[in-house]
Design an enzyme around this catalytic site. Sequence first.
Site, short mmCIF file in Angstrom:
data_model
loop_
_atom_site.label_atom_id
_atom_site.label_comp_id
_atom_site.label_asym_id
_atom_site.label_seq_id
_atom_site.Cartn_x
_atom_site.Cartn_y
_atom_site.Cartn_z
N LYS A 181 0.83 -1.20 0.00
CA LYS A 181 0.00 0.00 0.00
C LYS A 181 0.87 1.26 0.00
O LYS A 181 2.09 1.20 0.11
CB LYS A 181 -0.92 -0.01 1.23
CG LYS A 181 -1.93 -1.14 1.26
CD LYS A 181 -2.90 -1.05 0.10
CE LYS A 181 -4.16 -1.89 0.31
NZ LYS A 181 -3.93 -3.33 0.45
N GLN A 182 0.20 2.42 -0.10
CA GLN A 182 0.92 3.69 -0.15
C GLN A 182 1.81 3.86 1.07
O GLN A 182 2.96 4.28 0.95
CB GLN A 182 -0.08 4.85 -0.27
CG GLN A 182 -0.87 4.87 -1.57
CD GLN A 182 -2.17 4.08 -1.49
OE1 GLN A 182 -2.29 3.12 -0.72
NE2 GLN A 182 -3.15 4.48 -2.29
#
Length: 373
Positions: A181-182
Amino acid sequence: MNVPLSSPDIGQRERELVNAVLDSNILSIGPQVEQFERMVADYLGVKEAVAVNSGTSGLHLAVRGLGISAGDEVITSPFSFVSSSNCMLYENARPVFVDIDPLTLNIDPEKIEAKITSRTRAILPVHVFGRPADMGRIMEVARQYRLAVIEDACEAIGARYREKMVGSESDAAVFAFYPNKQITTGEGGVISTNNSDLAGLCRSMRNQGRNSVGGWFNHCRLGYNYRLDELSAALGVAQMEYLDEILAKREAVAMAYNARLERLEGVALPYLEPGIKISWFVYVVRLAPGIDRDRVMAYLQGNGVDCRPYFQPIHLQPFYQEKFGYQSGDFPNTEFVASSTLALPFFNNITEKQLDYVVEVLTEAIRLDAKGS
């Protein structure tokens, strides 16, 4: 050259905070979780954030906390990771699928009303690949029919819909922080809400049903062990400190891909639309009909370029077909899109050389496929 599909961005600050937790001897239910929650809530502009051990756990608690139970229906998208639908099944509620918009890849808001019945209790839009769903229309329908809205924002921290932060206006939203994920906490997630009662209920349920008052062995409701540990939260605190920088890096990588791929015949780039701020989770292109995606993927992987088909339709997963009787053709947009998507290597610190190599190998794969090689 070997180029991974994703790679977490871990630096000195993360190591400092994790080591500080180790030195403190407080490994669970401590100040790092509280700080992480406050940072996320402040960033989103909401009253409450509740940290949990995964996005899936967060979705489950949001569903349960809003009173969705056996026989209820929740409208959602079949083009997503399976947990966005499984979270209803945990409470014996039923996910009711609505096909997607073939451009945005998100649930088509104009098809929602036709699926509303007397058993419908909520809408659960998924912000696919970090692109905000049409929250304006979704909230309008929800208000008209007095339905709750739970956002699956697991791929979308920092995304904006018409200047509104994703996760800031629904009954609850859930973000996830798996290593691709980010930002990452290793494993972990957060529920965001402006409903303090719901937040308190979720905090109780994540901690075996305990309340903020009473002893450790006082359990006032059915609960779960969905707690986020202090080491994971420390990672999250560090990453939240430079989230905007991370998002800018990822957007730059996406634009670099766009510039390299815009003239490659047979490849459709991610759709860009006005008023939408994508939080780039993955970089997914679509291959034109007639291109054998499996053969293209095999060539990429054989030359060191990791890639994935994103996503397989939920309604065609064996379990869902067995339980609900779904068949091919039930959601044609979802099935058509899912048959053509290809996620390319995408992470904060991918190099220009790696980008050039990925595009070179993809170009050759498509050329060979056209020749039937």
